[in-house]
Design a protein around this motif. Structure first.
Motif, PDB file in Angstrom:
ATOM      1  N   LEU A 348      41.127  27.110  48.492  1.00 21.61           N
ATOM      2  CA  LEU A 348      42.380  27.870  48.660  1.00 21.61           C
ATOM      3  C   LEU A 348      42.327  28.682  49.952  1.00 21.61           C
ATOM      4  CD1 LEU A 348      45.163  28.727  47.691  1.00 21.61           C
ATOM      5  CD2 LEU A 348      44.095  30.517  46.316  1.00 21.61           C
ATOM      6  N   THR A 349      41.159  29.229  50.263  1.00 21.02           N
ATOM      7  CA  THR A 349      41.044  30.017  51.502  1.00 21.02           C
ATOM      8  C   THR A 349      41.445  29.145  52.708  1.00 21.02           C
ATOM      9  OG1 THR A 349      39.260  31.297  50.536  1.00 21.02           O
ATOM     10  CG2 THR A 349      39.449  31.385  52.921  1.00 21.02           C
ATOM     11  N   THR A 350      40.909  27.915  52.743  1.00 19.74           N
ATOM     12  CA  THR A 350      41.219  27.014  53.863  1.00 19.74           C
ATOM     13  C   THR A 350      42.726  26.753  53.937  1.00 19.74           C
ATOM     14  OG1 THR A 350      39.113  25.977  53.404  1.00 19.74           O
ATOM     15  CG2 THR A 350      40.586  24.768  54.861  1.00 19.74           C
ATOM     16  N   GLU A 351      43.313  26.486  52.787  1.00 18.82           N
ATOM     17  CA  GLU A 351      44.766  26.205  52.776  1.00 18.82           C
ATOM     18  C   GLU A 351      45.549  27.430  53.266  1.00 18.82           C
ATOM     19  OE1 GLU A 351      46.281  23.432  52.211  1.00 18.82           O
ATOM     20  OE2 GLU A 351      44.620  22.244  51.401  1.00 18.82           O
ATOM     21  N   PHE A 360      41.419  38.557  50.935  1.00 22.06           N
ATOM     22  CA  PHE A 360      40.613  39.776  51.036  1.00 22.06           C
ATOM     23  C   PHE A 360      39.122  39.425  50.983  1.00 22.06           C
ATOM     24  CE2 PHE A 360      38.471  43.345  48.945  1.00 22.06           C
ATOM     25  CZ  PHE A 360      38.914  44.408  49.710  1.00 22.06           C
ATOM     26  N   GLY A 361      38.373  39.878  51.968  1.00 22.72           N
ATOM     27  CA  GLY A 361      36.901  39.763  51.954  1.00 22.72           C
ATOM     28  C   GLY A 361      36.391  38.351  51.791  1.00 22.72           C
ATOM     29  N   MET A 362      35.241  38.257  51.132  1.00 22.48           N
ATOM     30  CA  MET A 362      34.636  36.948  50.843  1.00 22.48           C
ATOM     31  C   MET A 362      34.559  36.816  49.337  1.00 22.48           C
ATOM     32  SD  MET A 362      31.597  36.776  53.598  1.00 22.48           S
ATOM     33  CE  MET A 362      31.064  38.379  53.086  1.00 22.48           C
ATOM     34  N   PRO A 363      35.640  36.319  48.721  1.00 21.92           N
ATOM     35  CA  PRO A 363      35.707  36.390  47.264  1.00 21.92           C
ATOM     36  C   PRO A 363      34.658  35.538  46.566  1.00 21.92           C
ATOM     37  CG  PRO A 363      37.550  35.125  48.132  1.00 21.92           C
ATOM     38  CD  PRO A 363      36.818  35.684  49.313  1.00 21.92           C
ATOM     39  N   ASP A 364      34.238  36.033  45.412  1.00 20.66           N
ATOM     40  CA  ASP A 364      33.316  35.301  44.550  1.00 20.66           C
ATOM     41  C   ASP A 364      33.922  35.378  43.154  1.00 20.66           C
ATOM     42  OD1 ASP A 364      31.138  34.004  43.492  1.00 20.66           O
ATOM     43  OD2 ASP A 364      29.783  35.717  43.616  1.00 20.66           O
ATOM     44  N   GLY A 365      33.779  34.311  42.397  1.00 20.35           N
ATOM     45  CA  GLY A 365      34.221  34.381  41.011  1.00 20.35           C
ATOM     46  C   GLY A 365      35.457  33.568  40.728  1.00 20.35           C
ATOM     47  N   LEU A 366      36.315  34.126  39.894  1.00 18.97           N
ATOM     48  CA  LEU A 366      37.439  33.365  39.374  1.00 18.97           C
ATOM     49  C   LEU A 366      38.770  33.771  40.001  1.00 18.97           C
ATOM     50  CD1 LEU A 366      36.511  33.553  35.558  1.00 18.97           C
ATOM     51  CD2 LEU A 366      35.563  32.082  37.330  1.00 18.97           C
ATOM     52  N   ASN A 367      38.738  34.823  40.817  1.00 19.15           N
ATOM     53  CA  ASN A 367      39.993  35.364  41.353  1.00 19.15           C
ATOM     54  C   ASN A 367      39.939  35.579  42.853  1.00 19.15           C
ATOM     55  OD1 ASN A 367      41.316  35.935  38.705  1.00 19.15           O
ATOM     56  ND2 ASN A 367      39.569  37.310  38.482  1.00 19.15           N
ATOM     57  N   MET A 368      41.118  35.524  43.455  1.00 18.74           N
ATOM     58  CA  MET A 368      41.251  35.863  44.872  1.00 18.74           C
ATOM     59  C   MET A 368      42.310  36.964  44.979  1.00 18.74           C
ATOM     60  SD  MET A 368      42.584  33.361  47.876  1.00 18.74           S
ATOM     61  CE  MET A 368      41.093  32.449  48.106  1.00 18.74           C
ATOM     62  N   TRP A 369      42.144  37.812  45.974  1.00 24.12           N
ATOM     63  CA  TRP A 369      43.027  38.972  46.152  1.00 24.12           C
ATOM     64  C   TRP A 369      43.673  38.836  47.513  1.00 24.12           C
ATOM     65  CZ3 TRP A 369      44.515  42.818  43.007  1.00 24.12           C
ATOM     66  CH2 TRP A 369      44.837  44.077  43.492  1.00 24.12           C
ATOM     67  N   ILE A 370      44.968  39.004  47.572  1.00 27.41           N
ATOM     68  CA  ILE A 370      45.639  38.879  48.870  1.00 27.41           C
ATOM     69  C   ILE A 370      46.427  40.165  49.130  1.00 27.41           C
ATOM     70  CG2 ILE A 370      47.359  37.576  50.205  1.00 27.41           C
ATOM     71  CD1 ILE A 370      46.577  35.118  48.561  1.00 27.41           C
ATOM     72  N   HIS A 407      48.861  47.106  47.139  1.00 27.82           N
ATOM     73  CA  HIS A 407      49.991  46.287  47.576  1.00 27.82           C
ATOM     74  C   HIS A 407      49.431  44.879  47.781  1.00 27.82           C
ATOM     75  CE1 HIS A 407      53.976  46.021  49.155  1.00 27.82           C
ATOM     76  NE2 HIS A 407      53.558  45.548  50.306  1.00 27.82           N
ATOM     77  N   ALA A 408      49.266  44.162  46.692  1.00 27.11           N
ATOM     78  CA  ALA A 408      48.499  42.919  46.762  1.00 27.11           C
ATOM     79  C   ALA A 408      48.873  41.999  45.607  1.00 27.11           C
ATOM     80  CB  ALA A 408      47.011  43.252  46.689  1.00 27.11           C
ATOM     81  N   LEU A 409      48.318  40.794  45.658  1.00 24.79           N
ATOM     82  CA  LEU A 409      48.498  39.812  44.584  1.00 24.79           C
ATOM     83  C   LEU A 409      47.125  39.362  44.116  1.00 24.79           C
ATOM     84  CD1 LEU A 409      50.840  36.855  45.575  1.00 24.79           C
ATOM     85  CD2 LEU A 409      51.261  38.547  43.801  1.00 24.79           C
ATOM     86  N   ARG A 410      46.952  39.135  42.801  1.00 25.26           N
ATOM     87  CA  ARG A 410      45.718  38.512  42.341  1.00 25.26           C
ATOM     88  C   ARG A 410      46.023  37.080  41.912  1.00 25.26           C
ATOM     89  NH1 ARG A 410      42.304  39.335  36.874  1.00 25.26           N
ATOM     90  NH2 ARG A 410      43.882  37.818  36.242  1.00 25.26           N
ATOM     91  N   ILE A 411      45.239  36.171  42.453  1.00 31.42           N
ATOM     92  CA  ILE A 411      45.419  34.750  42.143  1.00 31.42           C
ATOM     93  C   ILE A 411      44.166  34.284  41.405  1.00 31.42           C
ATOM     94  CG2 ILE A 411      45.916  32.471  43.157  1.00 31.42           C
ATOM     95  CD1 ILE A 411      47.732  34.650  44.253  1.00 31.42           C
ATOM     96  N   THR A 412      44.322  33.751  40.199  1.00 31.32           N
ATOM     97  CA  THR A 412      43.163  33.170  39.515  1.00 31.32           C
ATOM     98  C   THR A 412      42.963  31.753  40.028  1.00 31.32           C
ATOM     99  OG1 THR A 412      43.552  34.500  37.556  1.00 31.32           O
ATOM    100  CG2 THR A 412      42.190  32.555  37.260  1.00 31.32           C
TER     101      THR A 412
END
Ligand SMILES: Cc1ncc(COP(=O)(O)O)c(C=O)c1O
Length: 435
Positions: A348-351, A360-370, A407-412
């Motif tokens: 997803l990061t590449t896309e 945000f940052g270098m995410p690890d786990g099940l979620n990404m934060w934008i 002021h962000a979105l969490r994407i699983t």
């Protein structure tokens, strides 16, 4: 209401109000009569009524509000994430991918032993053995088993804290921790999180303000995905060094499926500490088992309540967890799940980067934060994504204490295939870059 409240001492007035609340004659949200008028009515000194009201506040039954005076507390708002709209692609749940979880029924069956009776050891012997492996990377501790990580956090706080105590909490924060603090009447010292997790400045402030406990996610922080590096963990640990009385809870919720290494934050001087490793993310959230390493006194405080004969975690679950933590096929499945989660995050990061959207940052786990641009209406973006068929979580729901809502979105990303990532990134870019 005023006519119903009686008593000639502060304690009697407070008890009377408790009774009236218990039988529903005074409702949550009701303001108590002004001190002066109730004192006049009862023929008492105002200090007596003021003391009664203070007692109600310290019991957690009332709060003081500047205009409304003393108000009976209402239940805190629920700490729930938003349900995805029907038919929407679920990038909101925070769940692991079910396809990457082992078969729990088979594990229960394979780990079959005689059913435990009252008086059995609280920790299943096979899980005690398996724990050595799970905690091989940390200093020795006493093992306690709870009904998941959230249960461990709640019991740890209850063992040492009283209502009104201050707890340092990451902001944004995992919703269940926010809820635990609210429901138990503790106060929150919100500590900002950056791409390396909890910030030293924020923790320093919280400790100076008198935080009695710190809850910290060492890696794959939910919701941001941030992990502590060696340097950050050391900075936090150095700060805690000066506060040996503070309870330090490390919630290493992703443990076996985390890509980032674990860096310990608990200081050598910390008296009361707990490192919690739940199996929810890699063996399944329904296997209500978390393994916690603690100092001996904290273990005793927890064990006092988690004993066979009182309440204990079913040996059926403990046996299954022990089996899955040691079975080679299950270990291989967990290792491949870890790689898959990381691949999905980087996919997803590449896309997103192709659309000039930087997570945000270098995410690890099940979620990404934008993080969203300041001029963007975050709620509107969330609604429009839902309309386009994408369920996400608005960042503001993860606000801890009175810190400004993120002021962000969490994407699983746990179940996100490459093609879904491609389409989602395009949909998000369309909305973000729309004039
Ligand atoms: C930070 C954190 N801790 C704990 C949990 C859940 O733990 P458990 O299911 O073991 O209570 C989650 C679940 O998302 C989490 O994000």
């Amino acid at each position: 209401m005023q006519g119903q409240i009686s008593g000639s001492t502060a304690a009697a007035i407070a008890e009377c109000v408790r009774d009236l609340v218990a039988v529903g004659h005074i409702q949550p949200g009701d303001s108590l009569p002004p001190i002066r008028s109730l004192a006049d009515d009862l023929g008492l000194n105002r200090n007596t009524v003021a003391t009664a009201y203070r007692q109600l506040v310290s019991m957690g039954l009332a709060v003081t509000r500047s205009r409304a005076g003393t108000v009976i507390t209402t239940l805190p708002p629920p700490d729930t994430e938003l349900d995805p709209a029907p038919g929407a692609m679920d990038l909101a749940s925070g769940n692991p991918d079910p396809a990457l979880l082992p078969d729990l029924y088979a594990a229960v069956s394979a780990s079959r032993t005689d059913p435990a009776l009252y008086g059995a050891p609280a920790v299943h012997p096979s899980l005690r053995v398996a724990a050595h492996q799970l905690f091989a990377d940390v200093p020795a501790g006493e093992l306690v088993i709870t009904h998941g990580a959230v249960d461990a956090v709640e019991r740890l706080l209850a063992a040492y804290l009283i209502r009104g105590d201050l707890v340092a909490l990451e902001s944004p924060c995992f919703l269940a921790s926010i809820g635990t603090i609210r429901l138990n009447g503790y106060r929150t010292a919100a500590v900002a999180v950056d791409e390396h997790g909890m910030t030293p400045d924020g923790l320093d402030r919280a400790l100076r303000e008198g935080a009695r406990a710190v809850i910290i996610t060492p890696r794959a922080h939910n919701p941001t995905g941030a992990s502590l590096n060696t340097e950050r963990a050391q900075q936090l640990s150095d700060l805690l060094q000066g506060y040996p009385e503070v309870l330090v809870i490390e919630d290493d919720h992703l443990s076996m499926v985390a890509t980032a290494a674990y860096h310990r934050v608990t200081a050598a001087t910390t008296h009361r500490w707990a490192l919690i490793r739940s199996v929810a993310k890699f063996l399944g959230p329904d296997l209500r088992v978390a393994l916690t390493y603690t100092d001996p006194a904290t273990a005793d405080a927890l064990k006092a309540r988690l004993r066979a004969g009182k309440t204990w975690v079913s040996h059926l679950l403990q046996g299954a967890a022990a089996y899955l933590l040691t079975d080679p096929d299950s270990i291989a499945l967990v290792a491949s799940a870890r790689q898959t989660y990381q691949r999905r995050l980087s996919g997803l990061t590449t896309e997103l980067l192709q659309h000039n959207i930087t997570p945000f940052g270098m995410p690890d786990g099940l979620n990404m934060w934008i993080d969203l641009p300041a001029q963007m209406d975050a709620d509107r973006l969330h609604t429009e994504l839902a309309r386009a068929g994408w369920a996400t979580q608005p960042g503001r729901i993860y606000t801890a204490g009175d810190s400004p809502p993120p002021h962000a979105l969490r994407i699983t990303t746990a179940s996100l295939t490459q093609s879904t990532a491609h389409h989602f990134a395009a949909a998000l870019a369309d909305l973000l870059h729309a004039p």
